[in-house]
Design a protein around this motif. Sequence first.
Motif, short mmCIF file in Angstrom:
data_model
loop_
_atom_site.label_atom_id
_atom_site.label_comp_id
_atom_site.label_asym_id
_atom_site.label_seq_id
_atom_site.Cartn_x
_atom_site.Cartn_y
_atom_site.Cartn_z
N ALA A 121 -21.25 85.21 -33.70
CA ALA A 121 -20.33 85.40 -32.68
C ALA A 121 -19.52 85.13 -32.15
N ILE A 122 -18.49 84.65 -32.36
CA ILE A 122 -17.59 84.25 -31.27
C ILE A 122 -16.49 84.37 -30.50
N ASP A 123 -16.35 85.06 -29.31
CA ASP A 123 -15.30 85.89 -28.58
C ASP A 123 -14.89 84.79 -28.01
N VAL A 124 -13.91 84.32 -28.48
CA VAL A 124 -12.99 83.55 -27.62
C VAL A 124 -12.26 83.74 -26.36
N ASN A 177 -19.34 71.49 -28.62
CA ASN A 177 -18.38 71.82 -29.94
C ASN A 177 -19.75 71.65 -30.84
N ASN A 178 -20.29 73.33 -30.89
CA ASN A 178 -21.18 73.93 -31.74
C ASN A 178 -21.51 75.21 -31.96
N THR A 179 -21.43 76.12 -33.06
CA THR A 179 -21.41 77.08 -33.30
C THR A 179 -22.31 78.40 -32.25
N PHE A 185 -22.20 81.37 -25.41
CA PHE A 185 -21.24 80.96 -24.29
C PHE A 185 -20.60 82.18 -24.36
N SER A 186 -19.98 83.32 -25.00
CA SER A 186 -19.44 83.84 -25.36
C SER A 186 -19.64 84.78 -26.01
#
Length: 257
Positions: A121-124, A177-179, A185-186
């Motif tokens: 899960a990436i939270d911008v 730049n990798n998921t 990080f997010s």
Amino acid sequence: MQLNLTKPICFFDLETTGVNISKDRVVEISILKVFPNGNKESRTWLVNPEMVIPQEVIEIHGISNEKVANEPTFKELAKDIYNMIKDSDLGGFNSNRFDIPLLAEEMLRADIDFDMKNRLAIDVQIIFHKMEQRTLSAAYKFYCDKDLEGAHSAEADTNATYEVLKAQIAKYDEIENNTKFLAEFSSRKKFADFAGFIAYNKNGEECFSFGKHKGKLVTEVLEKEPGYFGWLLNADFPLYTKKILTAIKLRSFNNKL
């Protein structure tokens, strides 16, 4: 810039009847699926929430009760939505704290066993707040130098979120730049459930993060106070939280056999 993906990622945004994860419902969902080769696929659905949308919420996203009266319910759409995201990581703006937990509730109500075990899960928003402290409209202006037309429509917010993430990667050398990196990080504090009622301690064990048992191991509490489990299942907690509690209890029981 193209995202460095090892599997598809679905950026999504929900417009809802409110902000209560347990009780509120989706009225619009937009998904932008980005594939490792850069191809994109997008879908947007209006949803009949089967409840009244409060006027103060309508004033935010502009979706009236009349507009969704003849639209399909989430349960009717659930299989199509799940088929679109089932092989993908997820990305959004404030998605870790709101969109993913509410999506999980809707999926479970539709009898689809949704979880995040095999996806990132990436939270911008978290990346943005760590770097700049702003809103989505400000993020879009800051990173992309564009005004966000149609803010609070799911489709506009979804596309803006995707553009902001690509710009964040390009702007900050420390953001890889990798998921896997982006998901870590997010993320905030690690929780076993989406709503944050069950946290992990430093040993990776599930602990309650609220109430009289805050900080105590879930397994120890359920063993010493069996009635607490029944109370939790009957109380107003998210379905996903109850699912995790049940899994912990079953795991503990099986370990004793």
